[in-house]
Write a protein that holds these residues in place. Structure first.
Motif, mmCIF file in Angstrom:
data_model
loop_
_atom_site.group_PDB
_atom_site.id
_atom_site.type_symbol
_atom_site.label_atom_id
_atom_site.label_comp_id
_atom_site.label_asym_id
_atom_site.label_seq_id
_atom_site.Cartn_x
_atom_site.Cartn_y
_atom_site.Cartn_z
ATOM 1 N N ILE A 1 0.842 -1.201 0.000
ATOM 2 C CA ILE A 1 0.000 0.000 0.000
ATOM 3 C C ILE A 1 0.873 1.246 0.000
ATOM 4 O O ILE A 1 0.617 2.205 -0.742
ATOM 5 C CB ILE A 1 -0.968 -0.025 1.198
ATOM 6 N N SER A 2 1.919 1.248 0.793
ATOM 7 C CA SER A 2 2.836 2.383 0.835
ATOM 8 C C SER A 2 3.495 2.622 -0.522
ATOM 9 O O SER A 2 3.581 3.762 -0.992
ATOM 10 C CB SER A 2 3.906 2.139 1.910
ATOM 11 N N VAL A 3 3.929 1.554 -1.167
ATOM 12 C CA VAL A 3 4.554 1.672 -2.488
ATOM 13 C C VAL A 3 3.554 2.209 -3.505
ATOM 14 O O VAL A 3 3.880 3.081 -4.318
ATOM 15 C CB VAL A 3 5.144 0.307 -2.932
ATOM 16 N N ILE A 4 2.337 1.716 -3.476
ATOM 17 C CA ILE A 4 1.305 2.181 -4.417
ATOM 18 C C ILE A 4 1.018 3.662 -4.198
ATOM 19 O O ILE A 4 0.937 4.436 -5.150
ATOM 20 C CB ILE A 4 0.016 1.340 -4.284
ATOM 21 N N LYS A 5 0.877 4.083 -2.950
ATOM 22 C CA LYS A 5 0.609 5.496 -2.653
ATOM 23 C C LYS A 5 1.754 6.385 -3.129
ATOM 24 O O LYS A 5 1.523 7.435 -3.740
ATOM 25 C CB LYS A 5 0.367 5.678 -1.158
ATOM 26 N N LYS A 6 2.986 5.968 -2.869
ATOM 27 C CA LYS A 6 4.146 6.748 -3.332
ATOM 28 C C LYS A 6 4.175 6.813 -4.851
ATOM 29 O O LYS A 6 4.463 7.864 -5.439
ATOM 30 C CB LYS A 6 5.445 6.145 -2.804
ATOM 31 N N TYR A 7 3.892 5.693 -5.492
ATOM 32 C CA TYR A 7 3.887 5.664 -6.957
ATOM 33 C C TYR A 7 2.829 6.613 -7.516
ATOM 34 O O TYR A 7 3.110 7.399 -8.431
ATOM 35 C CB TYR A 7 3.636 4.234 -7.453
ATOM 36 N N LEU A 8 1.633 6.574 -6.959
ATOM 37 C CA LEU A 8 0.563 7.445 -7.462
ATOM 38 C C LEU A 8 0.814 8.917 -7.163
ATOM 39 O O LEU A 8 0.212 9.784 -7.790
ATOM 40 C CB LEU A 8 -0.781 7.001 -6.898
ATOM 41 N N SER A 9 1.713 9.220 -6.227
ATOM 42 C CA SER A 9 2.037 10.612 -5.925
ATOM 43 C C SER A 9 3.066 11.186 -6.885
ATOM 44 O O SER A 9 3.299 12.392 -6.923
ATOM 45 C CB SER A 9 2.542 10.753 -4.483
ATOM 46 N N LEU A 10 3.688 10.315 -7.705
ATOM 47 C CA LEU A 10 4.641 10.791 -8.711
ATOM 48 C C LEU A 10 3.894 11.572 -9.782
ATOM 49 O O LEU A 10 2.703 11.340 -10.019
ATOM 50 C CB LEU A 10 5.377 9.603 -9.342
#
Length: 126
Positions: free
Chosen positions: A110-119
């Motif tokens: 979930i953390s990785v997905i959130k960081k990715y979508l914030s790019l």
């Protein structure tokens, strides 16, 4: 109590469903059902249909940060082993411009997905 990989996967997908208002792109997140036990007949049939060993569990076909999409191989916890085929797929996907890696547990995924979508959105030229 240790959770199974499938339970971690369900947690990620439930989180995604609840977060679609904030991240509409999560409607595109899907699971590649390559793992699990199959009887010999079913395994042969699926292989003929294109199932390939090592393909990461989760795919988010959303371009961000210069990447074409995100692939996650999900393990239940740090004790989960990444197979040679999984390592090869992750490397090949990275070589093709995808963000790809291994996450240990739903929280990390979930953390990785959130960081990715914030790019920043990757500009797509059609």
């Amino acid at each position: 109590m240790k959770r199974k990989e499938s339970e971690e996967q369900v947690m990620v997908m439930n989180w995604a469903k609840l977060q679609m208002g904030k991240y509409p792109e999560l409607r595109l997140l899907y699971h590649v059902p390559n793992g699990g036990y199959r009887n010999e007949f079913e395994a042969v049939n699926l292989k003929k249909q294109g199932v390939k060993s090592g393909v990461p569990d989760l795919t988010l076909p959303v371009a961000r940060g210069g990447y074409f999409g995100l692939y996650i191989e999900l393990k239940a916890d740090e004790k989960g082993k990444v197979s040679k085929n999984q390592e090869e797929w992750i490397k090949a996907l990275r070589d093709q411009g995808y963000r790809a890696g291994v996450c240990y547990g739903a929280d990390q995924a979930i953390s990785v997905i959130k960081k990715y979508l914030s790019l920043p959105k990757t500009e797509i030229v059609v």
